[in-house]
Enzyme design. Structure first.
Site, PDB file in Angstrom:
ATOM      1  N   ARG A  19       0.928  -1.160  -0.055  1.00 24.28           N
ATOM      2  CA  ARG A  19      -0.131  -0.008  -0.133  1.00 24.28           C
ATOM      3  C   ARG A  19       1.021   1.390  -0.141  1.00 24.28           C
ATOM      4  NH1 ARG A  19      -5.206  -0.173   1.137  1.00 24.28           N
ATOM      5  NH2 ARG A  19      -4.967  -1.918   2.419  1.00 24.28           N
ATOM      6  N   GLU A  42       0.579  -7.820  -3.914  1.00 22.14           N
ATOM      7  CA  GLU A  42      -0.654  -6.934  -4.164  1.00 22.14           C
ATOM      8  C   GLU A  42      -0.259  -5.665  -4.103  1.00 22.14           C
ATOM      9  OE1 GLU A  42      -4.504  -5.900  -1.121  1.00 22.14           O
ATOM     10  OE2 GLU A  42      -3.693  -7.703  -0.921  1.00 22.14           O
ATOM     11  N   THR A  71      -7.883  -3.611  -2.570  1.00 20.43           N
ATOM     12  CA  THR A  71      -9.120  -2.486  -2.524  1.00 20.43           C
ATOM     13  C   THR A  71      -9.634  -2.395  -3.894  1.00 20.43           C
ATOM     14  OG1 THR A  71      -7.165  -1.693  -0.951  1.00 20.43           O
ATOM     15  CG2 THR A  71      -9.368  -0.012  -1.384  1.00 20.43           C
ATOM     16  N   LYS A 131     -10.724 -13.648   2.727  1.00 24.48           N
ATOM     17  CA  LYS A 131      -9.903 -12.783   3.544  1.00 24.48           C
ATOM     18  C   LYS A 131     -10.627 -12.463   4.705  1.00 24.48           C
ATOM     19  CE  LYS A 131      -8.985  -8.351   2.758  1.00 24.48           C
ATOM     20  NZ  LYS A 131      -8.586  -7.131   2.074  1.00 24.48           N
ATOM     21  N   GLY A 161      -2.924  -7.308  11.386  1.00 25.88           N
ATOM     22  CA  GLY A 161      -2.334  -7.685  12.540  1.00 25.88           C
ATOM     23  C   GLY A 161      -1.533  -8.957  12.541  1.00 25.88           C
ATOM     24  N   GLY A 181       0.782  -6.246   5.431  1.00 27.29           N
ATOM     25  CA  GLY A 181       1.086  -5.246   4.977  1.00 27.29           C
ATOM     26  C   GLY A 181       2.123  -4.263   5.596  1.00 27.29           C
TER      27      GLY A 181
END
Length: 210
Positions: A19, A42, A71, A131, A161, A181
């Protein structure tokens, strides 16, 4: 390359979520991930230039890694993703139209769910991989409980997490894979940093399975 190709080659079911990545650094970061053993990558669509970053990595790494988008909250984004060569889509929610369109476009799908109702809606729309997001909210015990009612063919991936420090707990609960992430990549991390974190993550995943 698709997710099944990565798994069939024996690589860990670990998704790197990049991200905020910039297009100019995408290939270098992707190379570091691949070398460390993370072969599912991703780029969320709320990154600066997601289509550009995905397309660049598909061209450079598409024969060694599955490259997809996250997203993905509309069919237009699914079409954009497929148009630049993405092989899987990840969403934070369950939208049957997005799932159906992504499958029509030949992509793997990982829709995000939190409740049993959402999980079964995703399965009904054609999703095999689910997911759990955010994974840390309900924890590993929730995964164990929900797997008891899901179809045996469904595969739960935990995102949010989850990392090297607690992956053993999630594997013990029966999670199929994980997505990582911020503890793996944040804007400003260089390729060496990401590669080292990725190698640590893969080692933790493999050790937890032993």
């Amino acid at each position: 390359m698709k997710i099944e190709d990565v798994l069939a080659a024996g690589h860990a079911p670990v998704v790197a979520i990049l991200r905020g990545i910039q297009t100019h650094e995408a290939v270098e970061i992707g190379e570091a991930l691949v070398e460390a053993g993370v072969r599912i990558i991703e780029v969320p669509f709320n990154s600066p230039d997601p289509a550009g970053s995905i397309g660049a990595m598909v061209e450079a790494l598409g024969d060694r890694a599955a490259i997809g988008g996250g997203t993905v909250i509309g069919t237009d984004l699914a079409e954009t993703l497929a148009g630049v060569g993405g092989t899987f889509m990840v969403s934070p929610n369950v939208d049957p139209a997005v799932i159906t369109r992504s499958i029509e476009l030949g992509m793997d799908v990982l829709p995000g769910f939190l409740t049993p109702t959402e999980a079964f809606a995703a399965v009904a729309a054609g999703a095999r991989d689910l997911k759990l997001f955010p994974g840390s909210v309900l924890g590993s015990s929730y995964i164990k409980a929900i797997r008891e009612v899901l179809p045996k063919t469904s595969r739960v991936w935990a995102v949010g997490g989850v990392g090297a420090a607690n992956v053993a707990e999630y594997r013990a609960a029966g999670v199929y894979g994980i997505g990582v992430g911020g503890s793996l990549y944040k804007p400003g991390f260089d390729a060496a940093t990401v590669g080292a974190k990725a190698a640590e993550l893969v080692a933790a995943w493999n050790a937890a399975g032993g």
